[in-house]
Design an enzyme around this catalytic site. Structure first.
Site, PDB file in Angstrom:
ATOM      1  CG  ASP A   9      -1.949  -1.125   1.184  1.00 46.07           C
ATOM      2  OD1 ASP A   9      -1.981  -1.886   0.205  1.00 46.07           O
ATOM      3  OD2 ASP A   9      -2.715  -1.259   2.168  1.00 46.07           O
ATOM      4  CG  ASP A  47      -6.407  -0.023   1.185  1.00 43.89           C
ATOM      5  OD1 ASP A  47      -6.483  -1.258   1.320  1.00 43.89           O
ATOM      6  OD2 ASP A  47      -6.685   0.773   2.087  1.00 43.89           O
ATOM      7  CG  HIS A  49     -11.297   1.144   0.338  1.00 35.61           C
ATOM      8  ND1 HIS A  49     -11.412  -0.163   0.747  1.00 35.61           N
ATOM      9  CD2 HIS A  49     -10.307   1.688   1.104  1.00 35.61           C
ATOM     10  CE1 HIS A  49     -10.531  -0.397   1.712  1.00 35.61           C
ATOM     11  NE2 HIS A  49      -9.845   0.705   1.934  1.00 35.61           N
ATOM     12  CG  HIS A  53     -14.944   0.000   1.930  1.00 37.82           C
ATOM     13  ND1 HIS A  53     -14.480  -0.257   3.193  1.00 37.82           N
ATOM     14  CD2 HIS A  53     -14.860  -1.169   1.247  1.00 37.82           C
ATOM     15  CE1 HIS A  53     -14.111  -1.531   3.267  1.00 37.82           C
ATOM     16  NE2 HIS A  53     -14.333  -2.100   2.091  1.00 37.82           N
ATOM     17  CG  HIS A  82      -8.392   5.248   3.083  1.00 36.68           C
ATOM     18  ND1 HIS A  82      -9.358   4.968   4.036  1.00 36.68           N
ATOM     19  CD2 HIS A  82      -7.747   4.078   2.833  1.00 36.68           C
ATOM     20  CE1 HIS A  82      -9.280   3.683   4.358  1.00 36.68           C
ATOM     21  NE2 HIS A  82      -8.315   3.121   3.644  1.00 36.68           N
ATOM     22  CE  LYS A 107      -3.895  -4.394   1.236  1.00 32.74           C
ATOM     23  NZ  LYS A 107      -4.489  -3.448   2.159  1.00 32.74           N
ATOM     24  CB  CYS A 152      -1.955  -3.004   5.395  1.00 28.28           C
ATOM     25  SG  CYS A 152      -3.623  -2.272   5.362  1.00 28.28           S
TER      26      CYS A 152
END
Length: 199
Positions: A9, A47, A49, A53, A82, A107, A152
């Site tokens: 990330d 990441d 989203h 989310h 974010h 993810k 993470c």
């Protein structure tokens, strides 16, 4: 034994100026880029989203960032919006040597479950497919770097150890959020699980 570097990330929203900035997040880039030249297999996680989310505080009436709520899969920290899909914040930091990676794992794209780990969603049972990819390539030894150490990165390293991989975290190529003692807790959990911590 085949080895892989897993870069967690390193995205604009987790670096200074981003929506969920990790202090000093951009300081790790030179070391991460150097490490990427030392491994035959390099994987990036991202990441990714949807705008609504369920981990976003904005989706919970009265919810405040960095507080916790109960979800079907357990306690969930609420975050500022974010890494929204397609946004500037979701992009990798411009100084990250993205072309050195063979695989990008996205993810957190399922609205109803967050995803810290590179291997599983936060329900601890929905896989990302990374374990199978690594095993198909004969990789058994994993080194983790990136953002953030106590979320993470730690969750990824812990899952790697549970799945039978050798796991190392290079802390000098990570930065932490350290939310209410989360870094110390992550260190303790990783050591207990047999994750090797290096400077």
């Amino acid at each position: 034994m085949a080895k892989a570097l897993i870069v967690i990330d390193v995205q604009n929203d987790f670096c200074p100026g981003g929506a969920l900035a990790v202090s000093g997040g951009d300081e790790i880039l030179p070391r991460v880029n150097t490490l990427m030249t030392e491994f035959d297999t390099v994987v990036l996680t991202q990441d990714w989203h949807p705008a609504d989310h369920s981990s976003f505080a904005s989706q919970h009436e009265g919810g405040a960032p960095f507080t916790q709520v109960h979800m079907e899969y357990g306690l969930q920290t609420l975050w500022p919006d974010h890494c929204v899909q397609g946004s500037k914040g979701s992009e990798f930091h411009p100084d990250l040597a993205v072309d050195r990676a063979q695989l990008i794992i996205r993810k957190g794209f399922r609205r109803d479950v967050d995803s810290y780990s590179a291997f599983f969603e936060n329900d601890h049972k929905t896989p990302t497919g990374l374990a199978g990819y690594l095993r198909d390539r004969g990789v058994e030894d994993l080194t983790f770097v990136g953002l953030a150490t106590d979320f993470c990165v730690a969750w990824s390293a812990l899952d790697a150890a549970k799945l039978g991989f050798r796991a190392t975290v290079i802390e000098g190529a990570c930065r932490a959020i350290d939310l209410d003692g989360s870094l110390q807790e992550a260190h303790s959990e990783m050591r207990s699980a047999g994750v090797k911590l290096e400077a």
